[in-house]
Write an enzyme that holds these catalytic residues in place. Structure first.
Site, short mmCIF file in Angstrom:
data_model
loop_
_atom_site.label_atom_id
_atom_site.label_comp_id
_atom_site.label_asym_id
_atom_site.label_seq_id
_atom_site.Cartn_x
_atom_site.Cartn_y
_atom_site.Cartn_z
N SER A 13 42.18 90.45 61.46
CA SER A 13 42.75 90.19 60.13
C SER A 13 44.08 90.92 59.96
CB SER A 13 41.78 90.66 59.05
OG SER A 13 42.43 90.58 57.79
N HIS A 38 43.27 85.84 61.33
CA HIS A 38 42.75 85.69 59.96
C HIS A 38 43.82 86.18 58.99
CE1 HIS A 38 39.48 85.36 57.02
NE2 HIS A 38 39.93 86.49 56.48
N ASP A 40 44.68 86.82 55.07
CA ASP A 40 44.11 87.04 53.73
C ASP A 40 45.18 86.88 52.66
OD1 ASP A 40 41.35 87.74 54.23
OD2 ASP A 40 42.15 89.50 55.26
N MET A 42 46.08 86.88 48.82
CA MET A 42 45.54 87.42 47.56
C MET A 42 46.59 87.29 46.46
SD MET A 42 43.94 90.91 49.05
CE MET A 42 42.82 90.92 50.45
N HIS A 71 42.50 82.47 54.58
CA HIS A 71 41.46 82.77 53.59
C HIS A 71 42.14 82.95 52.23
CE1 HIS A 71 38.28 86.02 52.22
NE2 HIS A 71 38.21 84.92 51.51
N MET A 73 42.18 83.88 48.68
CA MET A 73 41.51 84.61 47.58
C MET A 73 42.41 84.48 46.37
SD MET A 73 40.24 87.85 49.81
CE MET A 73 41.38 87.42 51.12
N MET A 142 31.21 86.57 52.61
CA MET A 142 31.90 87.86 52.46
C MET A 142 30.89 88.99 52.57
SD MET A 142 35.11 87.26 52.18
CE MET A 142 35.49 89.00 52.00
N ASP A 180 33.16 88.54 57.06
CA ASP A 180 34.46 89.15 56.79
C ASP A 180 34.26 90.39 55.93
OD1 ASP A 180 37.11 89.68 56.19
OD2 ASP A 180 37.47 87.81 55.09
N SER A 203 40.45 96.50 60.15
CA SER A 203 40.67 97.90 60.54
C SER A 203 40.18 98.24 61.94
CB SER A 203 40.05 98.87 59.53
OG SER A 203 39.34 98.21 58.54
C1 DX5 Z 1 38.81 91.54 52.43
C2 DX5 Z 1 39.49 90.59 53.39
C3 DX5 Z 1 39.20 90.91 54.81
C4 DX5 Z 1 39.74 92.22 55.28
C5 DX5 Z 1 38.71 92.80 56.20
O1 DX5 Z 1 39.18 91.19 51.14
O2 DX5 Z 1 39.05 89.27 53.14
O3 DX5 Z 1 39.61 89.88 55.69
O4 DX5 Z 1 40.95 92.14 55.96
O5 DX5 Z 1 39.08 94.09 56.51
P1 DX5 Z 1 38.17 95.07 57.32
O6 DX5 Z 1 37.85 94.43 58.63
O7 DX5 Z 1 39.03 96.29 57.45
O8 DX5 Z 1 36.94 95.34 56.51
ZN ZN Z 2 39.42 87.53 54.70
#
Ligand code: DX5
Ligand code: ZN
Length: 221
Positions: A13, A38, A40, A42, A71, A73, A142, A180, A203
């Protein structure tokens, strides 16, 4: 190569990457063996954080051909959908909790030639996504409350992963099950045992000194 739901897919990600060196970070993820990237998105409304939008995704798309797992959000995925299609997304995942006609959005994603993903938050019951399971290519369960990387894995979500895998078998469907949030070697093993095959990891991959070893560890978990 096209992935099947029986294949293990590792999706680093980008949220956990060093944003001052995005191009190099994407290359690092690909060279480390990441199958999908991936992304994200937001909007500061659907979740309490703002990340990046279609311009970033397009820039990545123009520099290499890694599979882009987007993804969303965001509150109005139906409104912004065309921007992400044009940016080069390969899979677009929208939330069942967002404010849109879910069936219509999923149909539009597929008609645009992308894989259609549907996501549900930890607090959302499995029954909320059941009406759409014959219209999707991927179900994202999630395993944290979305918005931020680095949160602990919520193991109780595995009940939903199991329900999704059972439903898929009973109804002869073939959607991927993606997890995720909080995914590392140990939690990938738990998720795989429950029936998930796509492992999103921020991470534990970008944060690792040896990213290839981290990806390999999650693949073999
Ligand atoms: C959370 C995101 C994830 C995030 C996961 O809102 O949708 O994709 O990057 O991060 P880690 O792997 O650090 O939990
Ligand atoms: Zn995600």
């Amino acid at each position: 190569m096209k992935k099947k739901y029986t294949d293990r897919v590792i999706a680093p990600s980008l949220l956990a990457a060093d944003f001052s060196r995005v191009g190099e970070e994407v290359t690092r993820a690909i060279n480390a063996g990441g199958d999908w990237l991936h992304l994200d998105v937001m909007d500061g409304h659907f979740v309490d954080n703002i990340s990046f939008g279609p311009a970033m995704i397009q820039a990545i798309h123009e520099t290499n051909d890694v599979f882009l797992d987007v993804h969303l959000m965001i509150s109005r995925p139906d409104h912004y959908l065309p921007c992400y299609v044009a940016a080069g997304a390969d899979c677009i995942t929208v939330h069942v909790e967002a404010d849109h006609d879910v069936t219509d959005t999923l149909q539009r994603i597929r008609r645009a030639g992308c894989l259609a993903g549907l996501a549900l938050n930890p607090a959302t019951p499995f029954s909320d996504v059941v009406p759409y399971l014959d219209k999707i290519d991927l179900l994202l369960c999630m395993t944290v409350v979305p918005g931020f990387g680095g949160q602990p894995f919520m193991e109780d979500v595995m009940e939903k992963v199991k329900a999704a895998a059972d439903y898929r078998r009973e109804n002869n469907l073939s959607y991927h099950i993606e997890v995720d949030g909080g995914i590392g070697v140990e939690t990938a093993a738990i998720s795989a045992k429950a029936g998930a095959n796509v492992m999103v990891a921020g991470s534990t991959t970008f944060g690792a000194k040896d990213m290839a070893a981290a990806v390999q560890g999650i693949r073999e978990a």
